[in-house]
Design an enzyme around this catalytic site. Sequence first.
Site, PDB file in Angstrom:
ATOM      1  N   LYS A 112       0.845  -1.201   0.000  1.00  0.00           N
ATOM      2  CA  LYS A 112       0.000   0.000   0.000  1.00  0.00           C
ATOM      3  C   LYS A 112       0.882   1.254   0.000  1.00  0.00           C
ATOM      4  O   LYS A 112       0.677   2.167  -0.785  1.00  0.00           O
ATOM      5  CB  LYS A 112      -0.917  -0.027   1.224  1.00  0.00           C
ATOM      6  CG  LYS A 112      -1.831   1.151   1.322  1.00  0.00           C
ATOM      7  CD  LYS A 112      -2.729   1.057   2.542  1.00  0.00           C
ATOM      8  CE  LYS A 112      -3.460   2.377   2.730  1.00  0.00           C
ATOM      9  NZ  LYS A 112      -4.237   2.423   3.959  1.00  0.00           N
ATOM     10  N   GLU A 139      10.823  -4.683   3.919  1.00  0.00           N
ATOM     11  CA  GLU A 139      10.888  -6.083   3.482  1.00  0.00           C
ATOM     12  C   GLU A 139      10.456  -6.211   2.026  1.00  0.00           C
ATOM     13  O   GLU A 139      11.085  -6.915   1.225  1.00  0.00           O
ATOM     14  CB  GLU A 139       9.973  -6.957   4.362  1.00  0.00           C
ATOM     15  CG  GLU A 139      10.416  -7.092   5.804  1.00  0.00           C
ATOM     16  CD  GLU A 139       9.844  -6.010   6.721  1.00  0.00           C
ATOM     17  OE1 GLU A 139       9.498  -4.913   6.217  1.00  0.00           O
ATOM     18  OE2 GLU A 139       9.760  -6.252   7.936  1.00  0.00           O
ATOM     19  N   GLY A 193      -4.449  -1.758   5.610  1.00  0.00           N
ATOM     20  CA  GLY A 193      -3.669  -2.914   5.137  1.00  0.00           C
ATOM     21  C   GLY A 193      -4.313  -4.239   5.508  1.00  0.00           C
ATOM     22  O   GLY A 193      -4.488  -5.132   4.670  1.00  0.00           O
ATOM     23  N   ARG A 194      -4.713  -4.378   6.781  1.00  0.00           N
ATOM     24  CA  ARG A 194      -5.252  -5.666   7.233  1.00  0.00           C
ATOM     25  C   ARG A 194      -6.675  -5.911   6.744  1.00  0.00           C
ATOM     26  O   ARG A 194      -7.247  -6.964   7.009  1.00  0.00           O
ATOM     27  CB  ARG A 194      -5.159  -5.765   8.758  1.00  0.00           C
ATOM     28  CG  ARG A 194      -5.707  -4.568   9.517  1.00  0.00           C
ATOM     29  CD  ARG A 194      -5.228  -4.569  10.956  1.00  0.00           C
ATOM     30  NE  ARG A 194      -5.623  -3.387  11.712  1.00  0.00           N
ATOM     31  CZ  ARG A 194      -4.926  -2.250  11.751  1.00  0.00           C
ATOM     32  NH1 ARG A 194      -3.810  -2.139  11.041  1.00  0.00           N
ATOM     33  NH2 ARG A 194      -5.326  -1.235  12.473  1.00  0.00           N
ATOM     34  N   GLU A 221      -3.457  -6.018  15.612  1.00  0.00           N
ATOM     35  CA  GLU A 221      -2.997  -4.715  15.115  1.00  0.00           C
ATOM     36  C   GLU A 221      -4.123  -3.689  15.269  1.00  0.00           C
ATOM     37  O   GLU A 221      -3.876  -2.495  15.407  1.00  0.00           O
ATOM     38  CB  GLU A 221      -2.550  -4.816  13.646  1.00  0.00           C
ATOM     39  CG  GLU A 221      -1.471  -3.813  13.288  1.00  0.00           C
ATOM     40  CD  GLU A 221      -0.912  -3.973  11.870  1.00  0.00           C
ATOM     41  OE1 GLU A 221      -1.685  -3.913  10.896  1.00  0.00           O
ATOM     42  OE2 GLU A 221       0.314  -4.137  11.741  1.00  0.00           O
ATOM     43  N   HIS A 247      -3.117 -32.430  20.361  1.00  0.00           N
ATOM     44  CA  HIS A 247      -1.991 -33.265  20.810  1.00  0.00           C
ATOM     45  C   HIS A 247      -0.837 -32.393  21.266  1.00  0.00           C
ATOM     46  O   HIS A 247       0.296 -32.866  21.343  1.00  0.00           O
ATOM     47  CB  HIS A 247      -1.589 -34.234  19.695  1.00  0.00           C
ATOM     48  CG  HIS A 247      -2.747 -35.109  19.305  1.00  0.00           C
ATOM     49  ND1 HIS A 247      -3.037 -36.286  19.960  1.00  0.00           N
ATOM     50  CD2 HIS A 247      -3.740 -34.921  18.394  1.00  0.00           C
ATOM     51  CE1 HIS A 247      -4.142 -36.806  19.438  1.00  0.00           C
ATOM     52  NE2 HIS A 247      -4.590 -35.998  18.490  1.00  0.00           N
ATOM     53  N   LYS A 265      10.532  -0.051  13.432  1.00  0.00           N
ATOM     54  CA  LYS A 265      11.041   0.250  12.077  1.00  0.00           C
ATOM     55  C   LYS A 265      12.104   1.326  12.156  1.00  0.00           C
ATOM     56  O   LYS A 265      13.156   1.229  11.522  1.00  0.00           O
ATOM     57  CB  LYS A 265       9.901   0.731  11.167  1.00  0.00           C
ATOM     58  CG  LYS A 265       8.873  -0.325  10.835  1.00  0.00           C
ATOM     59  CD  LYS A 265       7.845   0.251   9.861  1.00  0.00           C
ATOM     60  CE  LYS A 265       6.631  -0.628   9.738  1.00  0.00           C
ATOM     61  NZ  LYS A 265       5.554  -0.044   8.973  1.00  0.00           N
TER      62      LYS A 265
HETATM   63  O1  F6P Z   1       4.155  -2.701   9.658  1.00  0.00           O
HETATM   64  C1  F6P Z   1       2.788  -2.903   9.690  1.00  0.00           C
HETATM   65  C2  F6P Z   1       2.155  -2.557   8.372  1.00  0.00           C
HETATM   66  O2  F6P Z   1       2.099  -1.194   8.216  1.00  0.00           O
HETATM   67  C3  F6P Z   1       0.778  -3.172   8.258  1.00  0.00           C
HETATM   68  O3  F6P Z   1      -0.207  -2.412   8.853  1.00  0.00           O
HETATM   69  C4  F6P Z   1       0.639  -3.333   6.786  1.00  0.00           C
HETATM   70  O4  F6P Z   1      -0.370  -4.232   6.452  1.00  0.00           O
HETATM   71  C5  F6P Z   1       2.020  -3.831   6.436  1.00  0.00           C
HETATM   72  O5  F6P Z   1       2.876  -3.102   7.286  1.00  0.00           O
HETATM   73  C6  F6P Z   1       2.434  -3.680   5.002  1.00  0.00           C
HETATM   74  O6  F6P Z   1       2.351  -2.370   4.562  1.00  0.00           O
HETATM   75  P1  F6P Z   1       2.432  -1.997   3.039  1.00  0.00           P
HETATM   76  O7  F6P Z   1       1.293  -2.648   2.338  1.00  0.00           O
HETATM   77  O8  F6P Z   1       2.379  -0.514   2.992  1.00  0.00           O
HETATM   78  O9  F6P Z   1       3.751  -2.530   2.505  1.00  0.00           O
END
Ligand code: F6P
Length: 555
Positions: A214, A220, A275-276, A361, A392, A520
């Site tokens: 987003k 990452e 995002g979620r 979150e 189990h 971060k």
């Molecule tokens: O670090 C958390 C977060 O901001 C989430 O809320 C989000 O879903 C995820 O990182 C990924 O964010 P993006 O879609 O901007 O890469």
Amino acid sequence: MLLNPGNFKPSIPQNSTNPLWNELVEHKNVIARKSISELFEQNPDRAQQFSLKTSGLLLDYSKNLVNDQTRSLLIELARQAGLQTAIEAMFNGEVINQTEDRSVLHIALRESFQDNHRLAINSEIQQVQDRIQEFVEQIETGQWLGYNGLPITDIVSIGIGGSDLGPRMVYDALAPYQNPSINIHFLANIDGSDFINTVHGLSPETTLFIIASKSFSTLETKKNAEAARSWFLQQGGVESDLAKHFVAVSSNVAAAVEFGITESQVFPMWDWVGGRYSLWSAIGLPIALGLGYENFRALRAGAHQMDHHFLTAEFEQNMPVIMAMLEIWYQNYFGARSHAVLPYDNDLRRFPEFLQQLDMESNGKSCNRSGQPLDYNTGAVVWGSSGTIGQHSYHQLLHQGKQLIPVDFIVPLNSHNPVADHHSHLYSNAVAQSQALMLGKTLDQARSELFDAGLDKAEVDRLAPHRVIPGNRPGNMLLMDYLEPTSLGALIALYEHKVYVQSVVWDINAFDQWGVELGKQLSQSIHNQLIDEKQQPVFDGSTNELIALFRKGKI
Ligand code: F6P
């Protein structure tokens, strides 16, 4: 030794103007004298009176420590917290995420929303959905070809958090619907092993990468996207071929273009999709590609059915409201701090992981909407895995541990993969677990079992206490006919709305996530130190030492 819920201390607002918080304490002290089993004995219709059905889901919440009065008080608590207005505010696109100054409109992305709600954004949404559909058709029919004229066979979706967990969970959950000619892979972690394992065996000629972010600024995802581009170029692709193999989903189109994605290949999303909550947007591209556009549509249609129910059903008959208020009952009155979600369907094994982000979150907050610190419990630790695996391992603690952990069992009545009598065993285990949590085993029962097994009195005295199971532990049963796109869509929407209801009653903002930012920021300055040997680390002693060890590469 029945688990005595009366022993758990409430954690409720001390100075609330809503009297229901305290009325529920009094009520709890009365109902806690009864067990769930006794409630069943007193009321033969309990299973029917504490069940409801909507959108292809049936919720049986009769194995909870609640009676009619509990339900009425909990619903009244929600009403007085302004739940009706809050639900309407979301559906009307009001700015309910105040700290980010945003509306929250994932509901607008569901199938048929536009038939019932007139919002200015509807035509933009339709345009993006049309583009997704067109793109899926191009890939499926082989109109979209890789640089050597070969059709795309493998799609790697690079994203993390909400740009990964939802599509990944849905793709696995709907395994019987997967298109066998297209393999979808998900790459999230900045651990190089994830990258190496994901690209292993892939050919650049037939692989398409989706960069899903987003913000288009997540470390990452950016690093994995760069690694994917380098891999593509090293494996035989050239710069001018990149457009055939890289597309993006982002609300930051400029950043995606700067990375090198052709502008027309950036699928937009909007700041009003969290995002979620974003699997319904173009972030769901891997779902549409992997399961077919019609299944993506059906998923959204199932979610819309639940949205409609949430918006229109009386709170007493409203599934997300009931589930949310049960959670509040246990978290705020019975000292529960976690919540287990156990899908008895192996394809749904990633659902708890998805729910962790959605719930934790959203509701892992300690100040209210006006920024005041909270003196009561909010979001629970959500955890779980697919049944019967957990039986189990950790179910021991569910049955005999000291904590009260409410459980949601999610169980399809039918299997897509019938094997011998597996499914009836799977189902009976789910039902048995919920029954065992409620019933437990008394000392007398344990003793007579041991006597029946031929043990002498001394042995019975020694062993029986270990076999006592407190019982009186709550569990919800969520049933569906099959795990299919519509029922899964409804299930996801159910939990989305449940999380929102809780946030309203707790007076917190479910739609920001400032807590993730500090790590971060710190990681960036630590990384600067790791790669620059000339710099003297200036942090605390432990952090400095950890940096020094990394530079040395040896403990
Ligand atoms: O670090 C958390 C977060 O901001 C989430 O809320 C989000 O879903 C995820 O990182 C990924 O964010 P993006 O879609 O901007 O890469």
